[in-house]
Write an enzyme that holds these catalytic residues in place. Structure first.
Site, PDB file in Angstrom:
ATOM      1  N   HIS A 398       0.815  -1.227   0.000  1.00  0.00           N
ATOM      2  CA  HIS A 398       0.000   0.000   0.000  1.00  0.00           C
ATOM      3  C   HIS A 398       0.845   1.273   0.000  1.00  0.00           C
ATOM      4  O   HIS A 398       0.328   2.374  -0.173  1.00  0.00           O
ATOM      5  CB  HIS A 398      -0.950  -0.017   1.203  1.00  0.00           C
ATOM      6  CG  HIS A 398      -2.198   0.818   1.018  1.00  0.00           C
ATOM      7  ND1 HIS A 398      -2.340   1.749   0.011  1.00  0.00           N
ATOM      8  CD2 HIS A 398      -3.369   0.830   1.692  1.00  0.00           C
ATOM      9  CE1 HIS A 398      -3.525   2.324   0.102  1.00  0.00           C
ATOM     10  NE2 HIS A 398      -4.184   1.779   1.108  1.00  0.00           N
ATOM     11  N   ASP A 402      -2.681   1.769  -4.589  1.00  0.00           N
ATOM     12  CA  ASP A 402      -3.931   2.042  -3.885  1.00  0.00           C
ATOM     13  C   ASP A 402      -5.028   1.115  -4.408  1.00  0.00           C
ATOM     14  O   ASP A 402      -4.864   0.452  -5.432  1.00  0.00           O
ATOM     15  CB  ASP A 402      -4.338   3.506  -4.076  1.00  0.00           C
ATOM     16  CG  ASP A 402      -3.261   4.443  -3.572  1.00  0.00           C
ATOM     17  OD1 ASP A 402      -2.630   4.118  -2.550  1.00  0.00           O
ATOM     18  OD2 ASP A 402      -3.030   5.479  -4.211  1.00  0.00           O
TER      19      ASP A 402
END
Lengths: 426, 323
Positions: A398, A402
C-alpha cells in the site's frame, strides 16, 4: 553494571581480525549463490583433512535456502584445515577450509581427522590473537549508550557477531524498557520454556530463511489484500475437453496455472506499477516481466521464477512452469532460477483454499493468489446457472499501490480469464 | 537534458572561458588536436591560440608558467594529459603553487585538471589515482566529482576559487556516466559532501567512480535488509567532516571506499579522524575497500581483480552490517 573501561574496549578493538590468513594456502570461500543469499550451510565435505584434491574436483556440498550445489576445488593440493563443519552455516565470503599445496596437512597427525577438525569460532583466536578470548566485549558506541541510559549490559541479548551486543540491540532494549530498573517479570504474554513432554524440532535453514523473509516483508510493506470473483467456466470446459490430448502431446498436465499466468502478464503490462519495486530513490518500474511461482516443498516453500513471461506463448508458459515446479521439488534449481522475480503468482487452490492473503515476496509489490475452482450456483441475467468459480486474491504494497489501481488490475485479470479465447493457447 | 560527464566538463570550461577573459587553458595537444579525450575540441577555433595554448611536453614547465600567470591575476586551467604524469610537475605543484600565498601573500588561482582512474584497460601509467600524494600537502584544494552535475558545478567553482585546485576527473566516467545538469551557473561549493543515498545500516564514504559502485552495492544489499548510506565526498581537501560525522553518528558503522591503493590512501586518514572524533558512536571497526598495494596491472583480468567494485563493496558492507 557490566560496563568495561574505555581502555578495555580499545584493546579488544585492535584485536579484531576476522579471519585467519594463510597466504601460502588456497582459501575455499563460501560463494555468492544468488543476490539475496547471505549464508550457506555445509552439507558434506567430499574430501577430509589430509586427502588430496585435484583442481575442479568436487570438494564440498553446500545448501542455501535456494539451491544445493557442489563446489569444485579452485586448485590442486591437500585439504589442510576445515574451518566450517558439516551442518554448520557460514556467511557468504567466509573461509570454509584451506588447501595446502604442500603435502604437510596441518592436522593429519592428530589421529582421527574428524576429531582434529576445529570449529571456526575456536580456530579464530588461535590464529589471530594469542591470548584467551574475553567472554564479552562492548563497542564504544554500546558503552556510551549503556552509560547514558544506565543500562545493565548483562541484561541485553546480543545479536551481533559471536553474540556481541550491537548498538541496535541496546537501542531496541532501551525502546522496550520503560524504566532503568533491571528486567523483571512484566505483564503480557511471557515466553514459556518447553515442558518435559514437549518435542523440540530443530529449525532447518530453509525454515529459518522463510521465517526471516516473511517477517521482513510484513515489516517492510503495509499489506492489503483485495479479492475478486472470477468465472472460469470457459477455461474449465476447454481444460476438460483437452487435458488428455494435451498430456499426450506435451507430457504435462494442463492446469489452470498457465491460464492465470498469461492473464496476469497482460494485466501487468497494462498496470506496470504492480511490476515494480519501492525504493528510496524512487519507484523502480521493471522492464522485464518475470513471474515467480510459489511451489510447496515437503519442508517449506520456494519461488522459482519464470523469466520473460511476456515474451512466451501459452505452451511455453505451461511447459516451463511445470518444469520449474518439478525441479523445485527435487531441489535442483539453479541460483538464477530463483532470482529477479518481478511479480508472483500463488496457486492457493492446490491445497484446497478458496481464499488466501498471501505475503509479498520482497522487493516486489504484488502477489496474486488463485483459489480452488468450484462449481457454484450463480445469478446471471436473473436466472441461476451452475458456473465454475474461483477467487483472485491480490496482496499489494500500500506504500505504492492504492485500491483503485489494484481493482483495475484485478478487473483486467478477471476479464482476461472470463473472456478466454482458444486462440491464445494455440 | 542528460549529458555525459565529459560534456559537463566541456560546458563548464566553455562557459567560464566565455564569462571571464582572464581564464585561459594550457596543456599538451589541447588546441589543434582537441585534447587526448577531446574535452577541449572546438575551443581553439572559438577562443584563439592565446587562450588555448598547446604546450611542449613538459609538465613542470606547464604548471610553472600557469603559476606565474596566476600570480599576475590570470586564471589558468592546466590539462594534465593523464594524472599519472603530474609527478613530473611535483615540485611546481607542491612547493610553488601550494605555498606562494603563505610566502608572498598573493593568491594562486590555478586549476589543474587531472584525468585519473582505472577501468579502461590502460595499464600502469594511464590508470592511477594519485590524489593521496596531494592530500598530504597543505595549501591545495582537491575535488573529485562523480556525476555530470557535480563535474560541471565543481569545475566552475574551482576556476573561481582563489586557491590552487586539483580537479580529479575520472576517465571511466567520461562517457559511462550521464545525468542532468542545470543550465548556466549551478555551482557546487568546494568543501561540501553530499549524501547520494540515505541509509541506516552502514555509512559508505567514497568519491569519484566508486560512488556508482557503492550505489550498486546498496541496491544489491537492499533485499537483505541492509541499508547503506552512500556519502559522496566530492571535495577531498578540505574534507567535509560535518557530513561524514553526521552520517557515522547515525549508522555507527563506517567504511571508506576508493580505487587508489589502501596503503597511505585517503581512507586511512578518514578512518583515523573517525576514530578521533566519532569513537563513542562506533559500533564496529572502520573498514576500507581499496586497491591493493601494488602497481596498477595492465591485464584486464588483473585490473578487475585490482579495482574495487559493487560486488567487493557489498561483501565487506555485509560483513560490517552483520558485525
Amino acid at each position: 553494571m557490566r560496563v568495561g573501561s574505555r581502555q578495555d574496549a580499545t584493546a579488544h578493538y585492535s584485536a579484531v581480525e576476522r579471519f585467519p590468513r594463510y597466504t601460502m594456502n588456497i582459501e575455499i570461500i563460501m560463494p555468492q549463490m544468488g543476490e539475496s543469499v547471505a549464508e550457506g550451510t555445509v552439507v558434506t565435505w567430499l574430501k577430509k583433512v589430509g586427502q588430496r584434491v585435484a583442481k575442479d574436483e568436487p570438494l564440498v556440498a553446500i545448501t542455501t535456502d535456494k539451491v544445493d550445489v557442489e563446489i569444485p576445488s579452485p586448485g590442486a593440493g591437500v585439504v589442510s584445515k576445515i574451518l566450517v563443519h558439516e551442518g554448520r552455516a557460514a556467511p557468504v565470503g567466509a573461509v570454509l577450509a584451506y588447501i595446502s599445496e604442500l603435502a604437510v596437512a596441518e592436522e593429519a597427525s592428530a589421529g582421527s581427522p574428524i576429531a582434529a577438525m576445529s570449529d571456526i569460532t575456536q580456530a579464530m583466536p588461535a590464529v589471530s590473537s594469542p591470548g584467551p578470548r574475553p567472554e564479552a566485549w562492548y563497542s564504544p558506541s554500546v558503552l556510551h549508550l549503556a552509560e547514558e541510559h544506565g543500562v545493565d549490559l548483562s541484561q541485553v541479548r546480543g545479536t551481533g557477531s559471536e553474540g556481541r551486543v550491537t548498538r541496535k540491540d541496546i537501542l531496541d532494549f532501551i525502546g522496550k524498557e520503560p524504566s532503568v530498573t533491571p528486567a523483571s517479570p512484566r505483564g503480557g504474554p511471557q515466553p514459556s520454556g518447553p515442558a518435559v513432554e514437549d518435542q523440540i524440532i530443530p529449525i532447518s535453514h530453509l525454515r529459518r530463511t522463510i521465517a526471516e523473509n516473511m517477517v521482513r516483508s510484513k515489516q517492510t510493506a503495509p499489506h492489503v489484500t483485495q479479492i475478486h470473483e472470477v468465472d472460469v467456466t470457459k477455461i474449465a470446459g476447454y481444460r476438460e475437453a483437452n487435458k488428455e490430448a494435451f498430456f499426450e502431446r506435451t507430457g504435462i498436465n494442463l492446469t489452470f496455472l498457465p491460464f492465470v499466468v498469461k492473464a496476469t502478464v497482460d494485466a501487468l503490462q497494462a498496470h506496470p506499477l504492480l511490476n515494480a519495486s519501492y525504493a528510496d530513490e524512487g519507484i523502480v518500474v521493471r522492464k522485464a516481466v518475470n513471474i515467480g511461482l510459489a511451489v510447496a516443498l515437503e519442508d517449506g516453500l520456494i519461488v522459482p521464477v519464470l523469466r520473460d513471461a511476456d515474451k512466451k506463448n501459452f505452451l511455453t508458459l505451461a511447459k516451463e512452469s511445470a518444469h520449474l515446479a518439478a525441479r523445485a521439488r527435487e531441489k535442483r534449481l539453479n541460483p538464477e532460477e530463483v532470482q529477479k522475480g518481478t511479480f508472483t503468482v500463488n496457486n492457493l487452490g492446490a491445497f484446497g483454499a478458496l481464499i488466501g492473503t498471501p505475503i509479498i515476496v520482497q522487493p516486489q509489490v504484488g502477489i496474486l493468489g488463485f483459489g480452488r475452482v468450484v462449481k457454484r450456483p450463480v445469478v446471471i441475467d436473473d436466472t441461476i446457472a451452475i458456473r465454475s468459480m474461483a477467487y483472485l486474491c491480490l496482496s499489494y504494497d500500500h506504500r505504492l499501490i492504492d485500491g483503485a489501481y489494484a481493482g483495475a488490475f484485478l478487473n483486467r485479470v478477471q476479464a482476461n480469464l472470463e473472456g478466454f479465447d482458444v486462440s491464445i493457447v494455440e | 537534458m542528460e549529458i555525459t560527464y565529459l560534456e559537463a566538463i566541456r560546458q563548464a570550461l566553455w562557459e567560464e572561458m566565455d564569462r571571464d577573459d582572464q581564464v585561459f587553458m594550457l596543456g599538451q595537444d589541447i588546441g589543434v588536436y582537441g585534447g587526448a579525450f577531446k574535452v577541449t575540441k572546438g575551443f581553439l577555433e572559438k577562443f584563439g591560440p592565446e587562450r588555448v595554448i598547446d604546450t611542449p611536453l613538459s609538465e613542470s614547465a606547464i604548471v610553472g608558467a600557469a603559476i606565474g600567470a596566476a600570480l599576475m591575476g590570470m586564471r589558468p586551467v592546466v590539462e594534465m594529459q593523464f594524472a599519472d604524469f603530474i609527478s613530473c610537475a611535483f615540485d611546481q605543484v607542491v612547493n610553488m603553487a601550494a605555498k606562494q600565498h603563505y610566502r608572498l601573500g598573493e593568491p594562486v588561482p590555478l586549476v589543474i585538471r587531472a584525468p585519473y582512474g582505472g577501468g579502461i584497460h590502460a595499464g600502469p601509467y594511464h590508470s592511477q589515482s594519485p590524489e593521496a600524494w596531494f592530500f598530504h600537502v597543505a595549501g591545495l584544494k582537491l575535488v573529485a566529482p562523480s556525476t555530470p552535475r557535480d563535474a560541471k558545478g565543481l569545475l566552475k567553482a574551482a576556476i573561481r576559487d582563489p586557491n590552487p585546485v586539483i580537479y580529479f576527473e575520472h576517465k571511466y566516467l567520461y562517457r559511462h556516466m550521464k545525468g542532468e545538469v542545470a543550465d548556466g551557473d549551478d555551482l557546487v561549493p568546494i568543501g561540501k559532501a553530499e549524501v547520494k543515498r540515505p541509509g541506516s545500516s552502514v555509512s559508505v564514504i567514497t568519491y569519484g567512480a566508486m560512488v556508482q559502485q557503492s550505489l550498486g552495492a546498496a541496491e544489491r544489499l537492499m533485499p537483505e535488509g541492509i541499508d547503506l548510506e552512500v556519502v559522496d565526498l566530492r571535495t577531498l581537501q578540505p574534507l567535509d567532516m560535518a557530513t561524514i560525522l553526521a552520517s557515522v553518528e547515525k549508522t555507527g558503522r563506517a567504511m571508506v571506499v576508493h580505487e587508489a591503493p589502501k596503503t597511505g590512501g585517503i581512507g586511512g586518514d578518514i578512518a583515523a579522524r573517525l576514530a578521533e572524533e566519532a569513537f563513542r558512536y562506533l559500533d564496529a571497526p572502520i573498514l576500507r575497500v581499496a586497491a591493493p598495494h601494488t602497481p596498477f596491472p595492465f591485464s584486464p583480468v588483473l585490473e578487475e581483480a585490482y579495482l574495487p567494485n559493487a560486488d567487493k563493496i557489498a561483501l565487506k558492507a555485509r560483513e560490517l552490517a552483520n558485525f
